[in-house]
Design an enzyme around this catalytic site. Structure first.
Site, PDB file in Angstrom:
ATOM      1  N   ARG A 174     -18.141 -16.332  24.434  1.00 18.02           N
ATOM      2  CA  ARG A 174     -18.650 -15.358  23.447  1.00 18.02           C
ATOM      3  C   ARG A 174     -19.725 -14.462  24.080  1.00 18.02           C
ATOM      4  O   ARG A 174     -19.824 -13.286  23.763  1.00 18.02           O
ATOM      5  CB  ARG A 174     -19.206 -16.103  22.225  1.00 18.02           C
ATOM      6  N   HIS A 222     -29.666 -17.950  12.806  1.00 18.07           N
ATOM      7  CA  HIS A 222     -28.830 -18.931  13.509  1.00 18.07           C
ATOM      8  C   HIS A 222     -28.972 -18.877  15.010  1.00 18.07           C
ATOM      9  O   HIS A 222     -28.110 -19.374  15.743  1.00 18.07           O
ATOM     10  CB  HIS A 222     -27.363 -18.761  13.086  1.00 18.07           C
TER      11      HIS A 222
HETATM   12  N1  APR Z   1     -16.941  -4.557   7.433  1.00 20.98           N
HETATM   13  C1  APR Z   1     -17.546  -5.262   6.442  1.00 20.98           C
HETATM   14  N2  APR Z   1     -17.304  -6.574   6.203  1.00 20.98           N
HETATM   15  C2  APR Z   1     -16.414  -7.188   7.006  1.00 20.98           C
HETATM   16  C3  APR Z   1     -15.746  -6.521   8.061  1.00 20.98           C
HETATM   17  C4  APR Z   1     -16.041  -5.146   8.258  1.00 20.98           C
HETATM   18  N3  APR Z   1     -15.439  -4.437   9.223  1.00 20.98           N
HETATM   19  N4  APR Z   1     -14.917  -7.424   8.676  1.00 20.98           N
HETATM   20  C5  APR Z   1     -15.077  -8.594   8.034  1.00 20.98           C
HETATM   21  N5  APR Z   1     -15.966  -8.466   7.025  1.00 20.98           N
HETATM   22  C6  APR Z   1     -16.470  -9.497   6.121  1.00 20.98           C
HETATM   23  C7  APR Z   1     -15.468 -10.536   5.651  1.00 20.98           C
HETATM   24  O1  APR Z   1     -14.806 -10.088   4.458  1.00 20.98           O
HETATM   25  C8  APR Z   1     -16.380 -11.727   5.349  1.00 20.98           C
HETATM   26  O2  APR Z   1     -16.924 -11.654   4.038  1.00 20.98           O
HETATM   27  O3  APR Z   1     -17.440 -10.235   6.854  1.00 20.98           O
HETATM   28  C9  APR Z   1     -17.510 -11.557   6.355  1.00 20.98           C
HETATM   29  C10 APR Z   1     -17.418 -12.516   7.522  1.00 20.98           C
HETATM   30  O4  APR Z   1     -17.571 -13.822   7.012  1.00 20.98           O
HETATM   31  P1  APR Z   1     -17.659 -15.033   8.039  1.00 20.98           P
HETATM   32  O5  APR Z   1     -16.593 -14.892   9.067  1.00 20.98           O
HETATM   33  O6  APR Z   1     -17.745 -16.276   7.228  1.00 20.98           O
HETATM   34  O7  APR Z   1     -19.039 -14.790   8.808  1.00 20.98           O
HETATM   35  P2  APR Z   1     -20.503 -15.103   8.276  1.00 20.98           P
HETATM   36  O8  APR Z   1     -20.590 -14.946   6.805  1.00 20.98           O
HETATM   37  O9  APR Z   1     -21.421 -14.303   9.121  1.00 20.98           O
HETATM   38  O10 APR Z   1     -20.677 -16.670   8.659  1.00 20.98           O
HETATM   39  C11 APR Z   1     -21.936 -17.238   8.438  1.00 20.98           C
HETATM   40  O11 APR Z   1     -21.152 -19.264   9.477  1.00 20.98           O
HETATM   41  O12 APR Z   1     -20.008 -20.294  11.163  1.00 20.98           O
HETATM   42  C12 APR Z   1     -21.252 -19.960  10.720  1.00 20.98           C
HETATM   43  O13 APR Z   1     -23.134 -19.698  12.062  1.00 20.98           O
HETATM   44  C13 APR Z   1     -21.953 -19.054  11.689  1.00 20.98           C
HETATM   45  O14 APR Z   1     -23.537 -17.303  11.203  1.00 20.98           O
HETATM   46  C14 APR Z   1     -22.248 -17.809  10.881  1.00 20.98           C
HETATM   47  C15 APR Z   1     -22.190 -18.306   9.453  1.00 20.98           C
END
Ligand code: APR
Length: 223
Positions: free
Chosen positions: A56, A104
């Site tokens: 990553r 995080h």
């Molecule tokens: N623009 C806006 N939103 C987006 C886009 C985009 N281009 N692409 C994806 N998303 C949204 C998705 O719909 C989802 O709601 O971003 C979000 C990503 O969610 P996750 O993959 O769950 O990521 P996150 O919420 O940051 O995860 C939180 O989980 O695994 C742990 O430590 C890790 O910090 C992370 C935490």
């Protein structure tokens, strides 16, 4: 100046080319959390865990902040801007944002398993045998599942004082980070920007990509 807090997740970095976690092609579709993102996994198989973050980190060196990261900085002309991010990438900092609170951790840093002292990772790799000054194995300076979130209290403090809270690109599924929204008790506006919003009740929701929505949203807030 009024305080504005922007709370971001992996979605804001998706259009820079970094994987999210829970989208259809997300990291947790390719890796098991218990294999790569817990302290137990690190003890059991340090090489696998260190390589997960080395991959990553290598990817991070190849990508740039996108217009969503960049346009948020314009808010600094009218507001006290603080970004609270769940992301371990450094794209907010590389876009020029000054006040960034990482909940995080940071992919670009390591820490000693002996005294939690933090070191910059030079050259992008962290491997078994990379020791701190006291001879302890270095680990990524990231918060693994089940570990405490050291900056949570600081984040809560800034969110309590926010007049506006903008939430961008997070599924709000990971705690305690997801509780941030509950501390915005003085916010005049709570705005959510997400391609697949997970909440709608009582807030302003913009469904769509961060790079398409954030520039106009910032212009509106500055006018
Ligand atoms: N623009 C806006 N939103 C987006 C886009 C985009 N281009 N692409 C994806 N998303 C949204 C998705 O719909 C989802 O709601 O971003 C979000 C990503 O969610 P996750 O993959 O769950 O990521 P996150 O919420 O940051 O995860 C939180 O989980 O695994 C742990 O430590 C890790 O910090 C992370 C935490």
């Amino acid at each position: 100046m009024k305080n504005i807090v922007v709370f971001t997740g992996a979605g804001i970095s998706a259009e820079s080319g970094l994987s999210t976690f829970r989208d259809s092609n997300g990291l947790w579709k390719k890796y098991k959390i218990e294999d790569v993102a817990t302290f137990g996994a690190f003890i059991k198989n340090p090489r696998l865990v260190l390589n997960f973050y080395n991959l990553r980190r290598k990817q991070l060196l190849k990508v740039e902040p996108n217009i969503a990261h960049i346009s948020l900085n314009e808010l600094q002309y009218k507001f006290n801007l603080t970004i609270v991010t769940q992301n371990i990438d450094d794209l907010h900092e590389r876009s020029g944002t000054k006040n960034v609170i990482h909940l995080h951790g940071k992919l670009t840093e390591s820490k000693s398993i002996i005294d939690n002292k933090i070191y910059d990772i030079v050259g992008g790799e962290l491997n078994v045998g990379d020791y701190c000054k006291k001879g302890g194995q270095l680990r990524p300076n990231v918060v693994w599942f089940g570990e405490a979130v050291p900056n949570m209290d600081l984040a809560i403090e800034v969110v309590r004082k926010a007049s506006i809270l903008i939430i961008i690109g997070t599924s709000l599924q990971v705690y305690p980070a997801a509780t941030i929204i509950d501390y915005a008790i003085n916010a005049e506006r709570i705005i959510l920007v997400d391609t697949n919003p997970s909440i709608y009740k009582g807030i302003e929701v913009f469904k769509g990509k961060a790079t398409e929505i954030i520039p106009d949203l910032v212009r509106g807030l500055l006018s």
